[in-house]
Design a protein around this motif. Structure first.
Motif, PDB file in Angstrom:
ATOM      1  N   LYS A 161       7.006  45.808  42.732  1.00  0.00           N
ATOM      2  CA  LYS A 161       5.953  45.509  43.713  1.00  0.00           C
ATOM      3  C   LYS A 161       5.811  44.000  43.911  1.00  0.00           C
ATOM      4  CE  LYS A 161       3.302  49.671  42.616  1.00  0.00           C
ATOM      5  NZ  LYS A 161       4.319  50.364  41.872  1.00  0.00           N
ATOM      6  N   ARG A 176      10.723  56.451  45.012  1.00  0.00           N
ATOM      7  CA  ARG A 176       9.864  55.892  46.064  1.00  0.00           C
ATOM      8  C   ARG A 176       8.393  55.934  45.664  1.00  0.00           C
ATOM      9  NH1 ARG A 176      10.271  57.353  52.465  1.00  0.00           N
ATOM     10  NH2 ARG A 176       8.457  56.186  53.167  1.00  0.00           N
ATOM     11  N   THR A 201       6.150  52.495  45.771  1.00  0.00           N
ATOM     12  CA  THR A 201       5.089  52.252  46.748  1.00  0.00           C
ATOM     13  C   THR A 201       3.830  53.083  46.516  1.00  0.00           C
ATOM     14  OG1 THR A 201       6.016  53.870  48.294  1.00  0.00           O
ATOM     15  CG2 THR A 201       6.740  51.581  48.521  1.00  0.00           C
ATOM     16  N   ASP A 216       2.303  53.508  50.334  1.00  0.00           N
ATOM     17  CA  ASP A 216       3.577  53.556  51.046  1.00  0.00           C
ATOM     18  C   ASP A 216       3.439  53.102  52.496  1.00  0.00           C
ATOM     19  OD1 ASP A 216       6.453  54.306  50.861  1.00  0.00           O
ATOM     20  OD2 ASP A 216       5.881  55.692  52.474  1.00  0.00           O
ATOM     21  N   PHE A 230       3.196  49.311  52.573  1.00  0.00           N
ATOM     22  CA  PHE A 230       4.491  48.661  52.355  1.00  0.00           C
ATOM     23  C   PHE A 230       5.367  48.781  53.593  1.00  0.00           C
ATOM     24  CE2 PHE A 230       3.370  48.848  47.870  1.00  0.00           C
ATOM     25  CZ  PHE A 230       3.940  47.686  47.372  1.00  0.00           C
ATOM     26  N   LEU A 248      14.005  48.490  52.537  1.00  0.00           N
ATOM     27  CA  LEU A 248      13.207  48.136  51.365  1.00  0.00           C
ATOM     28  C   LEU A 248      14.074  47.538  50.260  1.00  0.00           C
ATOM     29  CD1 LEU A 248      10.259  48.138  50.529  1.00  0.00           C
ATOM     30  CD2 LEU A 248      10.711  50.227  49.269  1.00  0.00           C
TER      31      LEU A 248
END
Length: 99
Positions: A31, A58, A62, A66, A69, A91
Protein backbone atom coordinates in the motif's frame (compact mmCIF):
# COMPACT_ATOMS: atom_id res chain seq x y z
CA UNK A 1 -11.13 -11.65 -13.58
CA UNK A 2 -7.64 -11.91 -12.10
CA UNK A 3 -7.36 -11.59 -8.34
CA UNK A 4 -3.65 -12.28 -7.82
CA UNK A 5 -0.57 -10.30 -8.69
CA UNK A 6 3.02 -11.57 -8.77
CA UNK A 7 5.63 -8.96 -7.95
CA UNK A 8 9.03 -8.88 -9.56
CA UNK A 9 11.92 -10.57 -7.80
CA UNK A 10 13.44 -7.13 -7.11
CA UNK A 11 10.24 -5.92 -5.42
CA UNK A 12 10.14 -9.07 -3.27
CA UNK A 13 13.79 -8.50 -2.31
CA UNK A 14 13.10 -4.90 -1.31
CA UNK A 15 10.00 -5.87 0.69
CA UNK A 16 11.99 -8.58 2.46
CA UNK A 17 14.77 -6.16 3.41
CA UNK A 18 12.36 -3.47 4.63
CA UNK A 19 10.36 -6.12 6.49
CA UNK A 20 13.47 -7.33 8.33
CA UNK A 21 14.28 -3.79 9.44
CA UNK A 22 10.77 -2.57 10.28
CA UNK A 23 8.76 -5.76 10.89
CA UNK A 24 6.19 -4.52 8.37
CA UNK A 25 4.47 -7.21 6.32
CA UNK A 26 4.19 -7.17 2.50
CA UNK A 27 0.47 -6.34 2.62
CA UNK A 28 1.36 -3.12 4.44
CA UNK A 29 4.39 -2.30 2.29
CA UNK A 30 2.46 -2.75 -0.94
CA UNK A 31 0.00 0.00 0.00
CA UNK A 32 2.87 2.36 0.79
CA UNK A 33 4.66 1.47 -2.45
CA UNK A 34 1.58 2.27 -4.52
CA UNK A 35 1.07 5.58 -2.69
CA UNK A 36 4.73 6.60 -3.14
CA UNK A 37 4.68 5.71 -6.81
CA UNK A 38 1.51 7.71 -7.46
CA UNK A 39 2.81 10.64 -5.40
CA UNK A 40 6.02 10.75 -7.43
CA UNK A 41 4.03 11.01 -10.64
CA UNK A 42 5.70 8.03 -12.30
CA UNK A 43 3.99 7.17 -15.59
CA UNK A 44 1.33 4.54 -15.16
CA UNK A 45 1.38 2.22 -18.09
CA UNK A 46 1.79 -1.41 -18.95
CA UNK A 47 5.30 -2.80 -19.03
CA UNK A 48 6.98 -6.15 -18.73
CA UNK A 49 8.78 -7.38 -15.65
CA UNK A 50 9.39 -10.76 -14.15
CA UNK A 51 6.83 -12.44 -11.94
CA UNK A 52 9.32 -14.22 -9.69
CA UNK A 53 8.46 -12.44 -6.46
CA UNK A 54 5.62 -12.44 -3.99
CA UNK A 55 2.12 -13.54 -4.89
CA UNK A 56 -0.36 -11.05 -3.50
CA UNK A 57 -4.13 -11.30 -3.49
CA UNK A 58 -6.13 -8.30 -4.71
CA UNK A 59 -8.14 -8.26 -1.48
CA UNK A 60 -4.89 -8.15 0.50
CA UNK A 61 -3.54 -5.26 -1.58
CA UNK A 62 -6.56 -2.98 -1.87
CA UNK A 63 -9.14 -4.49 0.48
CA UNK A 64 -12.24 -2.43 1.10
CA UNK A 65 -10.56 0.52 -0.62
CA UNK A 66 -10.32 -1.10 -4.05
CA UNK A 67 -12.48 1.56 -5.74
CA UNK A 68 -10.27 4.27 -4.21
CA UNK A 69 -7.07 2.62 -5.47
CA UNK A 70 -8.60 2.16 -8.91
CA UNK A 71 -9.64 5.83 -9.05
CA UNK A 72 -6.11 6.93 -8.14
CA UNK A 73 -4.53 4.69 -10.78
CA UNK A 74 -7.07 5.88 -13.38
CA UNK A 75 -6.26 9.48 -12.52
CA UNK A 76 -2.54 8.78 -12.98
CA UNK A 77 -3.25 6.97 -16.26
CA UNK A 78 -5.42 9.85 -17.46
CA UNK A 79 -8.31 7.60 -18.45
CA UNK A 80 -10.81 5.03 -17.28
CA UNK A 81 -9.43 1.50 -17.03
CA UNK A 82 -11.28 -1.75 -17.50
CA UNK A 83 -10.92 -4.32 -14.73
CA UNK A 84 -8.33 -6.41 -16.64
CA UNK A 85 -6.33 -3.25 -17.35
CA UNK A 86 -6.44 -2.02 -13.76
CA UNK A 87 -5.57 -5.28 -12.02
CA UNK A 88 -2.88 -6.41 -12.45
CA UNK A 89 -1.82 -4.73 -15.72
CA UNK A 90 -1.63 -1.14 -14.36
CA UNK A 91 -1.46 -1.76 -10.62
CA UNK A 92 1.71 -3.88 -10.88
CA UNK A 93 3.75 -1.15 -12.63
CA UNK A 94 2.46 1.36 -10.07
CA UNK A 95 3.64 -0.88 -7.27
CA UNK A 96 6.98 -1.68 -8.86
CA UNK A 97 7.94 1.89 -9.77
CA UNK A 98 8.14 2.81 -6.09
CA UNK A 99 11.70 1.51 -5.93
Amino acid sequence: MIFKLKTSAKTAEIFEEIGRRTYLKPYTLVKHAIAWSLRDGAPVDDYRSDANGLELNRQTITGEHDAYFKALVEQAAGRRLSEPEYFPKYLKPTLTRAH
